[in-house]
Design a protein around this motif. Structure first.
Motif, PDB file in Angstrom:
ATOM      1  N   THR A 213      32.796 -36.147  27.057  1.00  0.00           N
ATOM      2  CA  THR A 213      33.802 -36.761  27.651  1.00  0.00           C
ATOM      3  C   THR A 213      34.488 -36.251  28.389  1.00  0.00           C
ATOM      4  O   THR A 213      34.899 -36.743  29.589  1.00  0.00           O
TER       5      THR A 213
ATOM      6  N   SER B  16      34.313 -31.304  25.660  1.00  0.00           N
ATOM      7  CA  SER B  16      33.575 -32.061  25.020  1.00  0.00           C
ATOM      8  C   SER B  16      32.713 -32.871  26.230  1.00  0.00           C
ATOM      9  O   SER B  16      33.088 -32.958  27.572  1.00  0.00           O
TER      10      SER B  16
ATOM     11  N   ASP C 188      30.813 -35.342  21.450  1.00  0.00           N
ATOM     12  CA  ASP C 188      31.959 -35.786  21.004  1.00  0.00           C
ATOM     13  C   ASP C 188      32.353 -36.025  19.489  1.00  0.00           C
ATOM     14  O   ASP C 188      33.329 -35.689  19.170  1.00  0.00           O
TER      15      ASP C 188
END
Lengths: 283, 410
Positions: free
Chosen positions: B160, B158, B141
């Motif tokens: 996330t 990413s 991230d």
């Protein structure tokens, strides 16, 4: 700690015990810090992978140590014997180079991808040990390691060849004067040491994953085991390998984040408390 | 010859330094003469170590994209030239290779860099080098957060984004109580945190949560603890060789039979299918690229790739690097120039059709907004080692990307 966790520690210790006893034998006799030992272990695992694919895991258990013993003979005849009067740092660096060559050759033959070997049929599941289900394959690893440890120690203590190995490990020059063929003994020891690395690699193949970095990953641990055991002491290496396996498992339960530090912490503690190692003699 | 014990110890400790420091800094670039109109891309994937196979595939994808566009006359007439550099995936070696490629071989664009650590180090140097980086592999991230850079463009999702896709799809999995087994690394902790939040939101209960150090080979102690849990679902974040060891040892301990649902994050993927075999049929995992997607560009790509690679279909490393190349080419096309500054401007908020459908390079943090998936491993005759994916959930890129990180100022 319950029985299963104790067995986990003994299983890991068994692998370290087999691998480090080979390294300790070579060091004890040839005085060579064999940095290629991890690569030999990795080569054993890859050979086991191919033999297990083509024939069976049981065939691999025989074939890989034999191939590695032959490789050990090459190491002894081409490198260790010719370099025996050179500074041992230089010889150590040669073995480091050999490790890189072996790794490259393995990558060329088998590729970079992670491989795995299945446990042999009949040993893929679990067995009940005092009421706890435990992987049957790990029990096999423990059984082989313990049988090997007993056999090796008995052979070294009771046989004539064992006597020659112990004598040559203690003092090469005097042994030669007394009529022991040190070159022949060395050849035998390096072959056995390499074969033990091959055996450890074979046993490790269904246990861990087979990949080119596996030798490097375990080499440091094994070097630490040999130092803790008392450089050159086979019994000490076996004892230290088993103790470290159990300690690491306990560490992974109680303090997982710190468990990677256990071998290094154990090294520092043993060197401060008993600089010659657990079974080493004072210089 | 008799050695002292201290020599052995010194040698033993010295080797760890040698092992860590050892790299392969040599270059394999072909060093063509500079051409003002050519689009010169330095591809710097690892050529040794555990990631070398991924590196080889990343390079093959960039070269494939370049060959394809060159065969069609180039990007508005500009030929793409790939300059392959070697690294061992350590930041120092990668930076050295990047400097050599830019300063001596005139490369203006960089691709194929593998790990997030390398990208973090590279991002900090990009403006000084005057080059743009296209990240098809590093998912941390921070690369679009505190370590973002105006010259760095992330094409891959990413961590996330992937985890949000998994979290979205969690409701489609039957388990009610979940254990977590994760790597003791930023990815493991971040994933566990996002998973727990999603599980809590979905009314799921949590059981054991434990983290194993990176490069763990023996998971026996962790698995023994999991066996004592009452959970019916396992969320596992173990990847690479660790993941293979974990899955194999799960099978040896009969752990897979204990759980109704196993959900991996970055744990099972095509490169490991052969090593893991049928043990993973039914496992669920995040999926960045859907090879079966009916997007026209994807269909063309999969067909062309398979024709050139003996029928082998692309997987995520290949696809994400191909998409990185496509992103660069779209930027050059829109800029009408191979000047990095103009390409950088052109890429901001650029939307284009790709193998992942319509995607947008978000100007605020240079994260490509694209979908991510939750998939289940199924038997597939056309797949690697007889295994493939069934898509359980497709998550919208804009939703899973969320707002740009306030830590990122470009």
């Amino acid at each position: 700690m319950d029985l299963t966790q104790l067995l986990n520690g003994i299983a890991l210790g068994s692998l370290l015990m087999i691998l480090s006893s080979g390294l300790a034998m070579i060091y004890g006799l040839r005085g060579v810090t064999n940095f290629a030992h991890g690569a030999l272990y990795m080569a054993g695992a890859y050979i086991a992978y191919s033999v297990a694919q083509q024939v069976s895991f049981w065939a691999a258990l025989i074939a890989a140590p034999l191939v590695l013993a032959a490789l050990g003979a090459v190491l002894e005849l081409v490198f260790f014997r010719r370099l025996q009067h050179r500074n041992h740092i230089e010889v150590g660096l040669v073995t480091f180079g050999l490790a890189m060559i072996i790794e490259r050759v393995i990558v060329i033959i088998w590729g970079e991808r992670t491989l795995s070997v299945d446990a042999p049929p009949g040993l893929t599941g679990t067995t009940s040990v005092l009421g706890s289900d435990y992987p049957s394959y790990r029990l096999l690893v423990i059984g082989i390691a313990l049988a090997l440890a007993v056999g090796l120690v008995y052979w070294l203590r009771k046989s004539r060849v064992g006597l020659h190995i112990r004598a040559a490990s203690h003092d090469v020059e005097t042994s030669a004067i007394l009529g022991i063929n040190v070159d022949r003994v060395s050849l035998l020891v390096v072959c056995i040491g390499a074969a033990l690395a091959g055996l450890a690699g074979t046993l490790a193949a269904p246990y861990v994953s087979v990949h080119p970095a596996m030798g490097v990953a375990i080499l440091i641990q094994v070097l630490i085991v040999v130092v803790i055991g008392g450089a050159g002491s086979i019994g000490g290496a076996m004892l230290a390998g088993m103790a470290l396996g159990i300690l690491q498992t306990v560490g992974a339960i109680w303090a997982p984040s710190l468990s990677v530090l256990i071998p290094y912490a154990a090294l520092v503690v043993v060197l401060l408390w008993r600089p010659q190692g657990l079974a080493g003699k004072r210089a | 010859m008799k050695c002292t014990r201290s020599t052995f110890i010194i040698s033993a400790l010295a080797v760890s330094g040698l092992l860590a420091a050892c790299g392969s800094p040599q270059s394999a670039g072909d060093g063509n003469s500079a051409d003002g109109e050519a689009v010169k891309v330095a591809v710097i994937p690892p050529s040794s170590g555990a990631l070398a196979q991924f590196g080889q595939d990343a390079y093959a994808a960039w070269q494939f994209a370049a060959d394809e566009v060159n065969a069609a006359g180039g990007i508005d007439g500009r030929k793409v030239e790939i300059i392959k550099m070697d690294t061992d995936a350590t930041p120092a070696t990668t930076l050295r290779a990047a400097r050599e490629a830019v300063n001596q071989k005139d490369a203006k664009f960089i691709g194929g860099v593998m790990t997030s650590t390398e990208h973090g180090a590279l991002n900090a140097q990009l403006e000084g080098l005057g080059a743009l980086s296209f990240n098809g592999l590093g998912k941390d991230d921070a690369l679009t957060g505190k370590d973002c850079n105006a010259n760095a463009f992330r094409v891959v999702q990413s961590t996330t984004m992937d985890m949000n896709a998994v979290a979205e799809g969690l409701s489609k999995l039957p388990a009610a109580t979940w254990d977590i087994q994760a790597v003791d690394y930023s990815t493991g902790h971040t994933s566990a945190k996002v998973f727990k939040a999603a599980a809590d939101k979905g009314g799921k209960k949590m059981g054991i949560e434990q983290f194993a150090p990176l490069n763990t080979t023996d998971f026996g102690s962790y698995i023994s603890k999991l066996k004592g849990s009452d959970a019916d679902g396992l969320f596992a974040v173990e990847y690479g060789a660790d993941g293979v060891a974990f899955v194999n040892q799960m099978a040896q301990f009969n752990l897979s039979k204990k759980y109704d649902t196993v959900l991996g994050f970055n744990m099972v993927s095509e490169p490991l299918f052969k090593a893991l075999g049928d043990k993973i049929v039914g496992f669920n995992n995040n999926l960045g690229y859907d090879v079966n997607s009916d997007e026209p560009k994807n269909q063309e790509f999969v067909k062309a790739w398979a024709e050139k690679h003996d029928g082998a279909r692309p997987y995520y490393v290949v696809a994400d690097n191909y998409l990185s190349a496509q992103t660069l080419f779209e930027g050059v096309r829109k800029a009408g120039s191979a000047d990095p500054e103009k390409v950088k401007e052109a890429l901001n908020d650029l939307t284009f059709n790709s193998i992942a459908g319509e995607v947008t390079m978000r100007g605020a943090d240079h994260q490509l907004i694209r979908p991510s998936y939750l998939g289940q491993v199924v038997k597939d005759d056309k797949g690697t080692a007889g295994l493939g994916w069934k898509i359980l959930h497709k998550a919208d890129g804009a939703t899973i990307a969320g707002d740009p990180s306030p830590d990122c100022t470009l």
